[in-house]
Design a protein around this motif. Structure first.
Motif, PDB file in Angstrom:
ATOM      1  N   ALA A 286      28.924 -73.923  60.698  1.00 61.20           N
ATOM      2  CA  ALA A 286      28.134 -72.715  60.915  1.00 61.20           C
ATOM      3  C   ALA A 286      28.666 -71.938  62.114  1.00 61.20           C
ATOM      4  O   ALA A 286      28.827 -72.492  63.207  1.00 61.20           O
ATOM      5  N   GLY A 287      28.952 -70.670  61.904  1.00 63.23           N
ATOM      6  CA  GLY A 287      29.470 -69.844  62.975  1.00 63.23           C
ATOM      7  C   GLY A 287      30.941 -70.059  63.285  1.00 63.23           C
ATOM      8  O   GLY A 287      31.491 -69.376  64.157  1.00 63.23           O
ATOM      9  N   VAL A 288      31.573 -71.002  62.620  1.00 61.85           N
ATOM     10  CA  VAL A 288      32.990 -71.296  62.831  1.00 61.85           C
ATOM     11  C   VAL A 288      33.803 -70.938  61.582  1.00 61.85           C
ATOM     12  O   VAL A 288      34.878 -70.337  61.674  1.00 61.85           O
ATOM     13  N   ALA A 289      33.294 -71.314  60.420  1.00 67.09           N
ATOM     14  CA  ALA A 289      33.949 -70.984  59.161  1.00 67.09           C
ATOM     15  C   ALA A 289      33.808 -69.488  58.875  1.00 67.09           C
ATOM     16  O   ALA A 289      32.987 -68.792  59.482  1.00 67.09           O
ATOM     17  N   ALA A 407      56.273 -66.663  60.817  1.00 66.82           N
ATOM     18  CA  ALA A 407      56.038 -66.302  62.216  1.00 66.82           C
ATOM     19  C   ALA A 407      54.637 -66.670  62.693  1.00 66.82           C
ATOM     20  O   ALA A 407      54.314 -66.475  63.865  1.00 66.82           O
ATOM     21  N   ALA A 408      53.793 -67.208  61.798  1.00 70.23           N
ATOM     22  CA  ALA A 408      52.412 -67.522  62.169  1.00 70.23           C
ATOM     23  C   ALA A 408      52.373 -68.651  63.195  1.00 70.23           C
ATOM     24  O   ALA A 408      53.246 -69.522  63.236  1.00 70.23           O
ATOM     25  N   GLY A 409      51.329 -68.667  64.000  1.00 76.61           N
ATOM     26  CA  GLY A 409      51.164 -69.719  65.001  1.00 76.61           C
ATOM     27  C   GLY A 409      50.539 -70.960  64.410  1.00 76.61           C
ATOM     28  O   GLY A 409      50.585 -71.193  63.194  1.00 76.61           O
ATOM     29  N   SER A 410      49.914 -71.760  65.266  1.00 74.96           N
ATOM     30  CA  SER A 410      49.303 -73.019  64.851  1.00 74.96           C
ATOM     31  C   SER A 410      48.245 -72.784  63.791  1.00 74.96           C
ATOM     32  O   SER A 410      47.415 -71.882  63.896  1.00 74.96           O
ATOM     33  N   ARG A 411      48.259 -73.608  62.749  1.00 72.10           N
ATOM     34  CA  ARG A 411      47.269 -73.467  61.686  1.00 72.10           C
ATOM     35  C   ARG A 411      45.867 -73.821  62.149  1.00 72.10           C
ATOM     36  O   ARG A 411      44.896 -73.494  61.484  1.00 72.10           O
ATOM     37  N   PHE A 412      45.735 -74.537  63.266  1.00 74.97           N
ATOM     38  CA  PHE A 412      44.419 -74.926  63.765  1.00 74.97           C
ATOM     39  C   PHE A 412      44.004 -74.096  64.987  1.00 74.97           C
ATOM     40  O   PHE A 412      43.066 -74.432  65.688  1.00 74.97           O
ATOM     41  N   ALA A 413      44.721 -72.994  65.255  1.00 66.81           N
ATOM     42  CA  ALA A 413      44.475 -72.256  66.493  1.00 66.81           C
ATOM     43  C   ALA A 413      43.090 -71.635  66.531  1.00 66.81           C
ATOM     44  O   ALA A 413      42.476 -71.543  67.598  1.00 66.81           O
ATOM     45  N   HIS A 414      42.566 -71.225  65.381  1.00 68.30           N
ATOM     46  CA  HIS A 414      41.317 -70.477  65.369  1.00 68.30           C
ATOM     47  C   HIS A 414      40.153 -71.252  64.754  1.00 68.30           C
ATOM     48  O   HIS A 414      39.012 -71.072  65.174  1.00 68.30           O
ATOM     49  N   ARG A 415      40.421 -72.078  63.771  1.00 65.39           N
ATOM     50  CA  ARG A 415      39.336 -72.816  63.113  1.00 65.39           C
ATOM     51  C   ARG A 415      39.720 -74.292  63.015  1.00 65.39           C
ATOM     52  O   ARG A 415      40.763 -74.630  62.477  1.00 65.39           O
ATOM     53  N   PRO A 416      38.885 -75.186  63.502  1.00 65.66           N
ATOM     54  CA  PRO A 416      39.252 -76.607  63.561  1.00 65.66           C
ATOM     55  C   PRO A 416      39.229 -77.261  62.184  1.00 65.66           C
ATOM     56  O   PRO A 416      38.502 -76.824  61.286  1.00 65.66           O
ATOM     57  N   PRO A 417      40.024 -78.324  61.999  1.00 66.12           N
ATOM     58  CA  PRO A 417      40.068 -79.038  60.710  1.00 66.12           C
ATOM     59  C   PRO A 417      38.808 -79.865  60.493  1.00 66.12           C
ATOM     60  O   PRO A 417      38.607 -80.900  61.129  1.00 66.12           O
ATOM     61  N   ILE A 418      37.977 -79.440  59.572  1.00 67.63           N
ATOM     62  CA  ILE A 418      36.684 -80.080  59.324  1.00 67.63           C
ATOM     63  C   ILE A 418      36.828 -81.380  58.525  1.00 67.63           C
ATOM     64  O   ILE A 418      35.863 -82.105  58.304  1.00 67.63           O
ATOM     65  N   THR A 419      38.029 -81.704  58.121  1.00 62.50           N
ATOM     66  CA  THR A 419      38.285 -82.909  57.324  1.00 62.50           C
ATOM     67  C   THR A 419      38.378 -84.186  58.159  1.00 62.50           C
ATOM     68  O   THR A 419      38.228 -85.289  57.637  1.00 62.50           O
ATOM     69  N   MET A 420      38.644 -84.051  59.464  1.00 63.88           N
ATOM     70  CA  MET A 420      39.011 -85.223  60.270  1.00 63.88           C
ATOM     71  C   MET A 420      37.914 -86.274  60.457  1.00 63.88           C
ATOM     72  O   MET A 420      38.215 -87.464  60.564  1.00 63.88           O
ATOM     73  N   PRO A 421      36.614 -85.905  60.513  1.00 61.46           N
ATOM     74  CA  PRO A 421      35.614 -86.956  60.731  1.00 61.46           C
ATOM     75  C   PRO A 421      35.655 -88.077  59.703  1.00 61.46           C
ATOM     76  O   PRO A 421      35.530 -89.259  60.054  1.00 61.46           O
ATOM     77  N   PHE A 422      35.842 -87.729  58.442  1.00 58.62           N
ATOM     78  CA  PHE A 422      35.813 -88.753  57.399  1.00 58.62           C
ATOM     79  C   PHE A 422      37.131 -89.529  57.329  1.00 58.62           C
ATOM     80  O   PHE A 422      37.158 -90.653  56.814  1.00 58.62           O
ATOM     81  N   SER A 423      38.216 -88.951  57.834  1.00 60.61           N
ATOM     82  CA  SER A 423      39.446 -89.727  57.987  1.00 60.61           C
ATOM     83  C   SER A 423      39.254 -90.787  59.055  1.00 60.61           C
ATOM     84  O   SER A 423      39.657 -91.947  58.888  1.00 60.61           O
ATOM     85  N   LEU A 424      38.653 -90.388  60.168  1.00 56.14           N
ATOM     86  CA  LEU A 424      38.403 -91.324  61.261  1.00 56.14           C
ATOM     87  C   LEU A 424      37.477 -92.445  60.812  1.00 56.14           C
ATOM     88  O   LEU A 424      37.668 -93.609  61.161  1.00 56.14           O
TER      89      LEU A 424
END
Length: 478
Positions: A286-289, A407-424
């Motif tokens: 919420a507010g990030v996506a 030429a684009a920058g980091s793919r995670f620069a603006h919105r964080p990867p929401i997939t990581m919690p379930f990987s952890l």
């Protein structure tokens, strides 16, 4: 804002049932069992589509046409003589190029392995071949499943079939593109921080990260030993159930493999989710996506509630906590894998990989140990929520597919990867399409379950998919 499903009519086409590449694994399997279709015809249709599209998509690194044709002829004879093996028998599939295949080049999209030919199959590949599935080729990944799309390697990043001016996600980019483009009905991918689910979400297909230990890691090129998973990618939840049933199983040569019976995943797809308790982890996105992701999630919740599920908001630890913890563990283990080559021949790695991994040299043993302790705390609190709910629900990715821009920058620069919690956490999680942007790019959601409860996860995903209006569409330009 338009309803994310209303754009289907403008930006997607219904599949042509006369085209073999448009049929699902379940539909192809039914015809194979009835004797009205040959595996040879399926393989030839896929090879024709690969040839027609891959100069634009760049999904494939290696196409094993001769081997696939020989396997298809053998499957045809076997099925004709009553030797039908499983729901995957006679079905072609592609394999992410960081998964070993005996006698077939396996590069991990790296110059270091450009001519590497393994002598032994990965365990999951052997199981699928035993089930009768047919290897049709190897598909692109980010280098060693890390770092991001790279333009200074021999293989260009795959393009998104919904709009080739966009990327196909990653790191299982080729798997996502090939399945979405109907070059193959199924593909294998790997997932350490979201590498199955990110491309699934932005390519409009289904992907399942099983419970850690449910499928073997043997034969996977390691990214992060303690977080690596292998899972199926397909166009429907039912097809992922068929794939998982064929590739799951104990492997005594993988110390993380769990000797747990493999259920009938397809048989679990009853369509009934009435009374299922689903916890919506809205505060992660919420507010990030993007607003379109938030709108698609609202529509998904309405569908689940219409099907009789009880959806309520729940709170877990902050998304950034999971990301930080996973990053410390991942960089530590990844650097340990590649330290020697990074010191001896750093120039042979692509620039995104070098930038991604080099921080691992600065992490201390204390950092790694503390991150492992933190992981236990985060996962314990997540699993405690499963006393209140049967499944957790959140966005599949924070935005639509990114532009194809070197030429684009980091793919995670603006919105964080929401997939990581379930990987952890290592619990099973399913990515399912849930909408489109106004420009016609797909969006997805994630459903997560308790460890080894893939059956409930697949049941919920299948019911949602069949009622939400996303099933049966294909990219319009293909």
């Amino acid at each position: 804002m338009a309803d994310p499903l209303e754009v289907c009519a403008d930006h997607a086409h219904h599949i042509d049932q006369g085209d073999l590449t448009a049929l699902t694994i379940a539909e192809l399997g039914a015809r194979l069992r009835q004797g009205t279709l040959s595996p040879v015809a399926i393989v030839e249709a896929c090879l024709d589509r690969i040839e027609a599209l891959d100069t634009r998509l760049h999904a494939f690194v290696t196409v094993t046409a001769d081997q696939a044709r020989a396997a298809a002829r053998a499957a045809e004879r076997r099925i004709r003589n009553g030797g039908y093996r499983s729901g995957m028998d006679g079905i072609p599939f592609a394999i992410k190029d960081n998964i070993d295949t005996a006698g077939i080049r396996t590069t991990s999209n790296s110059r270091l392995l450009q001519d590497h030919v393994p002598q032994e199959n990965a365990h999951v590949v052997s199981l699928l071949e035993q089930a009768g599935a047919i290897v049709i080729g190897k598909v692109a990944t980010w280098e060693f499943a890390q770092g991001g799309p790279c333009w200074d390697l021999p293989w260009p990043p795959p393009r998104n079939p919904w709009n080739v001016a966009h990327l196909a996600g990653g790191s299982s980019a080729g798997s996502g593109a090939a399945v979405a483009a109907r070059q193959v009905p199924a593909a294998l991918g790997t997932d350490t921080g979201g590498s199955l689910r990110y491309p699934a979400a932005v390519c409009g297909i289904v992907a399942l990260k099983p419970t850690y230990g449910r499928t073997s890691r043997r034969g996977l090129h390691p990214n992060t030993f303690s977080l690596d998973h292998c899972g199926p990618m397909a166009r429907t939840v039912e097809d992922c159930a068929l794939l998982l049933g064929a590739m799951a199983g104990h492997d005594p040569r993988d110390p993380a493999s769990i000797d747990e019976p493999v259920p009938d995943y397809r048989g679990a797809l009853t369509g009934d989710i009435s009374g299922l308790r689903i916890g919506l982890v809205r505060h992660w996105y919420a507010g990030v996506a993007t607003p379109e992701v938030e709108a698609a999630m609202q529509g998904a919740v309405r569908t689940l509630e219409r099907l009789g599920a009880h959806v309520e908001e729940v709170r877990l630890d902050a998304l950034q906590d999971y990301i930080d913890c996973k990053t410390i563990i991942g960089l530590s283990e990844l650097y340990a894998v590649h330290e020697g080559d990074l010191k001896r021949q750093p120039h042979r790695f692509g620039r995104p990989f070098r930038k991604s991994i080099i921080a691992g040299a600065l992490l201390r043993a204390e950092d790694y140990v503390q991150a492992l302790r933190w992981r236990t705390e985060l996962v314990t609190r997540m699993f405690a929520k499963f006393r209140q709910v049967d499944l957790l629900l959140t966005a599949g990715w924070m935005q639509e597919a990114e532009p194809y821009d070197p030429a684009a920058g980091s793919r995670f620069a603006h919105r964080p990867p929401i997939t990581m919690p379930f990987s952890l956490a290592g619990n099973p999680v399913l990515s399912v399409p849930c909408g489109y942007t106004a420009a016609g790019l797909p969006l997805g959601l994630q459903l997560a379950a308790r460890p080894f409860d893939e059956a409930t996860l697949l049941r919920a995903g299948d019911a949602f998919e069949r009622h939400h209006g996303m099933r049966g569409f294909t990219p319009p330009t293909l």
